[in-house]
Motif scaffolding. Structure first.
Motif, PDB file in Angstrom:
ATOM      1  N   ASP A 143     -23.541  -6.690   7.417  1.00  0.00           N
ATOM      2  CA  ASP A 143     -23.930  -7.807   8.268  1.00  0.00           C
ATOM      3  C   ASP A 143     -22.796  -8.076   9.250  1.00  0.00           C
ATOM      4  O   ASP A 143     -21.657  -8.336   8.832  1.00  0.00           O
ATOM      5  CB  ASP A 143     -24.205  -9.048   7.411  1.00  0.00           C
ATOM      6  CG  ASP A 143     -24.850 -10.184   8.190  1.00  0.00           C
ATOM      7  OD1 ASP A 143     -24.468 -10.399   9.365  1.00  0.00           O
ATOM      8  OD2 ASP A 143     -25.735 -10.870   7.644  1.00  0.00           O
ATOM      9  N   GLN A 179     -28.191  -2.159   5.103  1.00  0.00           N
ATOM     10  CA  GLN A 179     -28.966  -3.253   5.674  1.00  0.00           C
ATOM     11  C   GLN A 179     -30.466  -2.992   5.550  1.00  0.00           C
ATOM     12  O   GLN A 179     -31.246  -3.874   5.189  1.00  0.00           O
ATOM     13  CB  GLN A 179     -28.605  -3.441   7.144  1.00  0.00           C
ATOM     14  CG  GLN A 179     -29.378  -4.550   7.856  1.00  0.00           C
ATOM     15  CD  GLN A 179     -28.957  -5.933   7.408  1.00  0.00           C
ATOM     16  OE1 GLN A 179     -27.869  -6.379   7.727  1.00  0.00           O
ATOM     17  NE2 GLN A 179     -29.811  -6.616   6.655  1.00  0.00           N
ATOM     18  N   SER A 180     -30.862  -1.743   5.814  1.00  0.00           N
ATOM     19  CA  SER A 180     -32.273  -1.398   5.737  1.00  0.00           C
ATOM     20  C   SER A 180     -32.818  -1.592   4.322  1.00  0.00           C
ATOM     21  O   SER A 180     -33.904  -2.169   4.133  1.00  0.00           O
ATOM     22  CB  SER A 180     -32.468   0.047   6.195  1.00  0.00           C
ATOM     23  OG  SER A 180     -33.825   0.419   6.134  1.00  0.00           O
ATOM     24  N   ASN A 181     -32.090  -1.128   3.324  1.00  0.00           N
ATOM     25  CA  ASN A 181     -32.560  -1.305   1.949  1.00  0.00           C
ATOM     26  C   ASN A 181     -32.509  -2.764   1.516  1.00  0.00           C
ATOM     27  O   ASN A 181     -33.392  -3.239   0.786  1.00  0.00           O
ATOM     28  CB  ASN A 181     -31.730  -0.440   0.998  1.00  0.00           C
ATOM     29  CG  ASN A 181     -32.474   0.800   0.554  1.00  0.00           C
ATOM     30  OD1 ASN A 181     -33.128   1.440   1.366  1.00  0.00           O
ATOM     31  ND2 ASN A 181     -32.380   1.145  -0.724  1.00  0.00           N
ATOM     32  N   ASN A 195     -33.083  -5.232   3.335  1.00  0.00           N
ATOM     33  CA  ASN A 195     -34.236  -5.910   3.912  1.00  0.00           C
ATOM     34  C   ASN A 195     -35.475  -5.792   3.025  1.00  0.00           C
ATOM     35  O   ASN A 195     -36.335  -6.675   3.032  1.00  0.00           O
ATOM     36  CB  ASN A 195     -34.535  -5.351   5.303  1.00  0.00           C
ATOM     37  CG  ASN A 195     -33.545  -5.840   6.340  1.00  0.00           C
ATOM     38  OD1 ASN A 195     -32.838  -6.816   6.123  1.00  0.00           O
ATOM     39  ND2 ASN A 195     -33.476  -5.140   7.466  1.00  0.00           N
ATOM     40  N   LEU A 235     -34.796  -8.346   0.394  1.00  0.00           N
ATOM     41  CA  LEU A 235     -34.883  -9.651   1.034  1.00  0.00           C
ATOM     42  C   LEU A 235     -36.339 -10.072   1.213  1.00  0.00           C
ATOM     43  O   LEU A 235     -36.704 -11.232   0.974  1.00  0.00           O
ATOM     44  CB  LEU A 235     -34.167  -9.595   2.386  1.00  0.00           C
ATOM     45  CG  LEU A 235     -34.134 -10.875   3.212  1.00  0.00           C
ATOM     46  CD1 LEU A 235     -33.357 -11.965   2.486  1.00  0.00           C
ATOM     47  CD2 LEU A 235     -33.530 -10.616   4.584  1.00  0.00           C
ATOM     48  N   SER A 236     -37.184  -9.121   1.611  1.00  0.00           N
ATOM     49  CA  SER A 236     -38.603  -9.409   1.759  1.00  0.00           C
ATOM     50  C   SER A 236     -39.206  -9.904   0.452  1.00  0.00           C
ATOM     51  O   SER A 236     -39.966 -10.884   0.416  1.00  0.00           O
ATOM     52  CB  SER A 236     -39.330  -8.142   2.239  1.00  0.00           C
ATOM     53  OG  SER A 236     -40.728  -8.249   2.072  1.00  0.00           O
ATOM     54  N   ARG A 283     -37.759 -13.501  -0.528  1.00  0.00           N
ATOM     55  CA  ARG A 283     -38.287 -14.571   0.323  1.00  0.00           C
ATOM     56  C   ARG A 283     -39.783 -14.783   0.086  1.00  0.00           C
ATOM     57  O   ARG A 283     -40.271 -15.922   0.154  1.00  0.00           O
ATOM     58  CB  ARG A 283     -38.009 -14.252   1.789  1.00  0.00           C
ATOM     59  CG  ARG A 283     -36.537 -14.468   2.154  1.00  0.00           C
ATOM     60  CD  ARG A 283     -36.267 -14.212   3.616  1.00  0.00           C
ATOM     61  NE  ARG A 283     -34.917 -14.667   3.981  1.00  0.00           N
ATOM     62  CZ  ARG A 283     -34.310 -14.379   5.128  1.00  0.00           C
ATOM     63  NH1 ARG A 283     -34.924 -13.614   6.029  1.00  0.00           N
ATOM     64  NH2 ARG A 283     -33.111 -14.836   5.381  1.00  0.00           N
ATOM     65  N   ILE A 343     -38.544  -2.219   8.772  1.00  0.00           N
ATOM     66  CA  ILE A 343     -37.183  -2.303   8.270  1.00  0.00           C
ATOM     67  C   ILE A 343     -36.194  -1.851   9.338  1.00  0.00           C
ATOM     68  O   ILE A 343     -35.191  -2.497   9.609  1.00  0.00           O
ATOM     69  CB  ILE A 343     -37.034  -1.429   7.012  1.00  0.00           C
ATOM     70  CG1 ILE A 343     -37.832  -2.018   5.862  1.00  0.00           C
ATOM     71  CG2 ILE A 343     -35.564  -1.312   6.599  1.00  0.00           C
ATOM     72  CD1 ILE A 343     -37.895  -1.126   4.643  1.00  0.00           C
ATOM     73  N   SER A 399     -35.867  -4.485  12.047  1.00  0.00           N
ATOM     74  CA  SER A 399     -35.169  -5.714  11.649  1.00  0.00           C
ATOM     75  C   SER A 399     -33.692  -5.494  11.454  1.00  0.00           C
ATOM     76  O   SER A 399     -32.905  -6.422  11.515  1.00  0.00           O
ATOM     77  CB  SER A 399     -35.784  -6.268  10.363  1.00  0.00           C
ATOM     78  OG  SER A 399     -35.584  -5.394   9.285  1.00  0.00           O
ATOM     79  N   SER A 400     -33.298  -4.257  11.183  1.00  0.00           N
ATOM     80  CA  SER A 400     -31.881  -3.987  10.913  1.00  0.00           C
ATOM     81  C   SER A 400     -31.138  -3.488  12.134  1.00  0.00           C
ATOM     82  O   SER A 400     -29.946  -3.284  12.093  1.00  0.00           O
ATOM     83  CB  SER A 400     -31.753  -2.960   9.789  1.00  0.00           C
ATOM     84  OG  SER A 400     -32.354  -1.736  10.154  1.00  0.00           O
TER      85      SER A 400
END
Length: 434
Positions: free
Chosen positions: A233, A326-328, A330, A333-334, A337, A429, A432-433
């Motif tokens: 990040d 970051q991709s993984n 996400n 994270l999905s 959330r 993914i 978003s990344s």
């Protein structure tokens, strides 16, 4: 067959933490073996995301560079000279040391855990204490306790309160309180940066305050920087302790040390390469090098040296790692959330600390949920085993192959009686990344 007194003390300790160190210890002698069912492992903190690119390279390094002389003992004190030079260049290129790292400041060993044991053996007297901020990786307990008979003095800093900065310079007060109330004399502190399991970096201001705290109290500082190149990040930045001007802080450089490994950033925990750097303590460096009776295999030494000398490929690997993490993340994270699972937002590492025990919150309930996850074919470690002060958190590893991660998350979903989550597409993914 009877064990020595030392051996008799070892087994109960490992039995207590065996499932939570990496890799797990199962004890066939006590009737415990690895799970026989199809269990997805989202508990062991490994990075799988670059292995498809590393594997053919390692095969080629051994095939093309392993010579007849490599069937002899590895030369060098603390590591083969070419390997030590390659490691010095690696630190100078990636960790931005204020003083260039040179080979005679480095020791190699079969893994960072082995090095931590050796470092603490040479720094601390038996029965003394080491400060360590909770929660933390239970393997530190193994290094502290198993052979060295040291005490872990916990530094308790809240991590789920939005008004509390787990990484801010104000945590020095908690370190001072832990020092003042320790039941044993304290000789060192361990800093895990980036942090396992919280998944973030200490800002330079906090590191400086901790270094000055150590100077005031005559403590050594051992910094675990295993995830230093796994910050995914851009809102966070890793600062190696090697990059800090100790002279400006009036901190003795001989009390500051770094432990690193190829395990995390370079996706290669199995080759067993731990690295110790101390820039102004040659006595300690030599003592640790002399301890390394379990020296590196020539296979590891050759393969690692060739990787370090393959500079364009190595730079590409280092540059690719954050985006893949970051991709993984996400994907995880999905999931979190979608189900409104509380979690600590990570910026680094291969894990997210999530509170799957949303209702209730006792240690017993956490243990029961951990077993329930395992019964449903997914293994994740409850936070109590990582000395979390708040029951109900679990350290979820997301740096596995994408399909493995998705299947593991579906098993968590089934355990909790949830349904409805759909994994984001690979296109989503990537977008978003980026």
């Amino acid at each position: 067959m009877a064990l020595s007194r030392r051996g008799q003390k070892t087994l109960p300790f490992l039995e207590d933490i065996g499932e939570y160190v990496e890799p797990p210890v199962y004890f066939p002698s006590l009737g415990r073996g690895p799970p026989t069912a199809d269990v997805i492992n989202l508990a062991t903190a490994e990075n799988w995301l670059l292995r498809d690119r590393l594997l053919p390279k390692f095969k080629a390094y051994i095939s093309n560079s392993f010579t007849i002389s490599d069937l002899s003992y590895v030369s060098g004190f603390g590591g083969a000279p070419a390997l030590l030079q390659g490691l010095a260049d690696f630190f100078n290129d990636n960790f931005h040391p204020i003083t260039q790292v040179v080979p005679d400041q480095i020791v190699t060993a079969p893994g960072a855990s082995h090095l931590l044991d050796s470092v603490l053996y040479d720094l601390c007297n038996e029965g003394t204490a080491v400060l360590i901020q909770t929660p933390y990786w239970p393997g530190f307990d193994e290094a502290l306790t198993l052979r060295n008979r040291l005490v872990a003095t916990h530094v308790n800093v809240p991590f789920d309160d939005l008004n509390t900065n787990f990484f801010g310079p104000g945590i020095v007060g908690a370190y001072q309180h832990a020092l003042n109330t320790s039941t044993e004399p304290v000789q060192a502190l361990i800093i895990c940066n980036p942090h396992n399991p919280i998944g973030g970096c200490y800002p330079v201001e906090t590191l400086e305050e901790l270094l000055k705290f150590a100077q005031r109290n005559d403590l050594h500082v051992v910094v675990d920087e295993l995830y230093g190149l796994s910050v995914f990040d851009t809102k966070d930045t890793f600062h190696s302790v090697l990059s800090i001007d100790l002279a400006r802080l009036r901190v003795d450089p001989w009390r500051v040390h770094v432990v690193y490994s190829f395990s995390k950033d370079l996706n290669s925990s199995g080759i067993r390469l731990g690295v110790f750097v101390t820039q102004d303590n040659h006595t300690l460096r030599d003592a640790i090098a002399a301890q390394q009776q379990s020296k590196l295999s020539a296979f590891t030494s050759v393969a690692a040296t060739q990787l370090l000398q393959d500079t364009l490929f190595l730079k590409d690997i280092v540059a690719s790692n954050p985006g893949l993490l970051q991709s993984n993340f996400n994907v995880a994270l999905s999931f979190l959330r979608f189900y409104f699972v509380p979690f600590i937002l990570p910026t680094a590492g291969v894990f997210v600390f999530a509170k799957f025990l949303i209702t209730g919150g006792t240690v017993e309930e956490e243990q029961a949920l951990e077993k329930n996850f395992s019964d449903h074919g997914v293994r994740i470690n409850g936070g109590t085993h990582l000395h979390s002060s708040i029951p109900g958190y679990f350290r979820l590893i997301f740096a596995v192959e994408r399909e493995t991660l998705i299947n593991g998350l579906h098993r968590i979903e089934a355990t909790l009686g949830w349904s409805g989550w759909t994994p984001p597409s690979q296109v989503a993914i990537t977008a978003s990344s980026s």
